[in-house]
Design a protein around this motif. Sequence first.
Motif, PDB file in Angstrom:
ATOM      1  N   TYR A   1     -16.467  -7.301 -11.410  1.00 36.22           N
ATOM      2  CA  TYR A   1     -17.029  -8.151 -10.320  1.00 36.22           C
ATOM      3  C   TYR A   1     -18.152  -7.233  -9.671  1.00 36.22           C
ATOM      4  O   TYR A   1     -17.938  -6.222  -9.198  1.00 36.22           O
ATOM      5  N   HIS A   2     -19.448  -7.611  -9.937  1.00 34.23           N
ATOM      6  CA  HIS A   2     -20.683  -6.841  -9.368  1.00 34.23           C
ATOM      7  C   HIS A   2     -20.561  -5.498 -10.007  1.00 34.23           C
ATOM      8  O   HIS A   2     -20.922  -4.354  -9.483  1.00 34.23           O
ATOM      9  N   GLY A   3     -19.889  -5.137 -11.153  1.00 33.00           N
ATOM     10  CA  GLY A   3     -19.775  -3.910 -11.853  1.00 33.00           C
ATOM     11  C   GLY A   3     -18.505  -2.994 -11.357  1.00 33.00           C
ATOM     12  O   GLY A   3     -18.281  -1.839 -11.840  1.00 33.00           O
ATOM     13  N   TYR A   4     -17.748  -3.734 -10.433  1.00 34.42           N
ATOM     14  CA  TYR A   4     -16.716  -2.834 -10.001  1.00 34.42           C
ATOM     15  C   TYR A   4     -15.747  -2.588 -11.228  1.00 34.42           C
ATOM     16  O   TYR A   4     -15.315  -3.246 -11.952  1.00 34.42           O
ATOM     17  N   PRO A   5     -15.353  -1.123 -11.366  1.00 33.73           N
ATOM     18  CA  PRO A   5     -14.566  -0.795 -12.818  1.00 33.73           C
ATOM     19  C   PRO A   5     -13.301  -1.040 -12.745  1.00 33.73           C
ATOM     20  O   PRO A   5     -12.677  -0.776 -13.941  1.00 33.73           O
ATOM     21  N   CYS A   6     -12.618  -1.343 -11.737  1.00 31.08           N
ATOM     22  CA  CYS A   6     -11.000  -1.203 -11.900  1.00 31.08           C
ATOM     23  C   CYS A   6     -10.423  -2.619 -11.332  1.00 31.08           C
ATOM     24  O   CYS A   6     -11.214  -3.468 -10.839  1.00 31.08           O
ATOM     25  N   THR A   7      -9.105  -2.772 -11.528  1.00 33.32           N
ATOM     26  CA  THR A   7      -8.402  -4.004 -10.963  1.00 33.32           C
ATOM     27  C   THR A   7      -8.023  -3.926  -9.751  1.00 33.32           C
ATOM     28  O   THR A   7      -7.865  -4.932  -8.864  1.00 33.32           O
ATOM     29  N   ILE A   8      -7.759  -2.888  -9.052  1.00 33.46           N
ATOM     30  CA  ILE A   8      -7.396  -2.669  -7.507  1.00 33.46           C
ATOM     31  C   ILE A   8      -8.552  -1.870  -6.778  1.00 33.46           C
ATOM     32  O   ILE A   8      -9.205  -1.198  -7.511  1.00 33.46           O
ATOM     33  N   CYS A   9      -8.433  -1.992  -5.594  1.00 28.74           N
ATOM     34  CA  CYS A   9      -9.195  -1.279  -4.699  1.00 28.74           C
ATOM     35  C   CYS A   9      -8.056  -0.360  -3.970  1.00 28.74           C
ATOM     36  O   CYS A   9      -7.203  -0.585  -3.635  1.00 28.74           O
ATOM     37  N   ALA A  10      -8.219   1.142  -4.345  1.00 25.92           N
ATOM     38  CA  ALA A  10      -7.200   1.932  -3.648  1.00 25.92           C
ATOM     39  C   ALA A  10      -7.906   3.085  -2.767  1.00 25.92           C
ATOM     40  O   ALA A  10      -8.578   3.802  -3.070  1.00 25.92           O
ATOM     41  N   SER A  11      -7.707   2.878  -1.404  1.00 19.67           N
ATOM     42  CA  SER A  11      -8.336   3.656  -0.399  1.00 19.67           C
ATOM     43  C   SER A  11      -7.647   4.343   0.544  1.00 19.67           C
ATOM     44  O   SER A  11      -6.626   3.842   1.204  1.00 19.67           O
TER      45      SER A  11
END
Length: 252
Positions: A63-73
């Motif tokens: 999505y818009h170049g995001y490289p992963c399945t989750i966001c982990a912050s």
Amino acid sequence: MTRAIQLKTPRQLRFMRQAGTIVAEVLALLGEHIVPGATTAALDALAEAEIKKRGAMPSFKGYHGYPCTICASVNEQIVHGIPGEYRLQEGDILSIDVGAIYKGWHGDAAVTYAVGRPSAEAERVMDVTQEALRRGIAAAVPDNHLGDIGFAIQSWVEAQGFAVVRDFVGHGIGKVMHEAPQVPNFGEAGAGVKMRPGMTIAIEPMVSVGDWRVKVLDDGWTAVTADGSLSAHYEHSIAITNNGPEILTKVA
């Protein structure tokens, strides 16, 4: 031109419930693996495998170049943290955002987890943010306005001495992960779009222990608190109904 708000049919809501259930199940499973020493990359791989096993696809990957399945912050990271080789440490807090697409329809939710035993400050910001989400959802009823959601969240958070992040807001959700309308976590009661049955939105308060201002790291994605203070993030996708808000991203 402002995009039209899409009202969902009962059939479409069935697909969104399934997408939401998949998201909720994956978040619950990830929670069992959030322990000191685990890498965020391993959590990402697990999430992708589990989403696909359930007949869905990750919403975020690509999505818009995001490289992963989750966001982990982690800790001061507010949102969009990219999973990698970071090993979780005792006392960290980890916000995980998950999205899944089922038969073309999206579910989106986030939870902040404690790694081991959290500090009192970490536990408090998690509790305050989770309660902020509950209050925001309670305000999501027909004939209320989107400003009522933001006001419910902001007034609660600020009364606890914390700050609502302004740079990132909730959103409509459906065939597209980010649809109209935007759903701010701050605002005035009675302001903004009036809610109608059939609207589906994602409410996602992000709360900072310190200042609300953010900065984005050099990776172009990871948003952190500008003052380095802890942050928590909780989110549910919901449907506006005549019987009150229906949480779509919970285990059935």
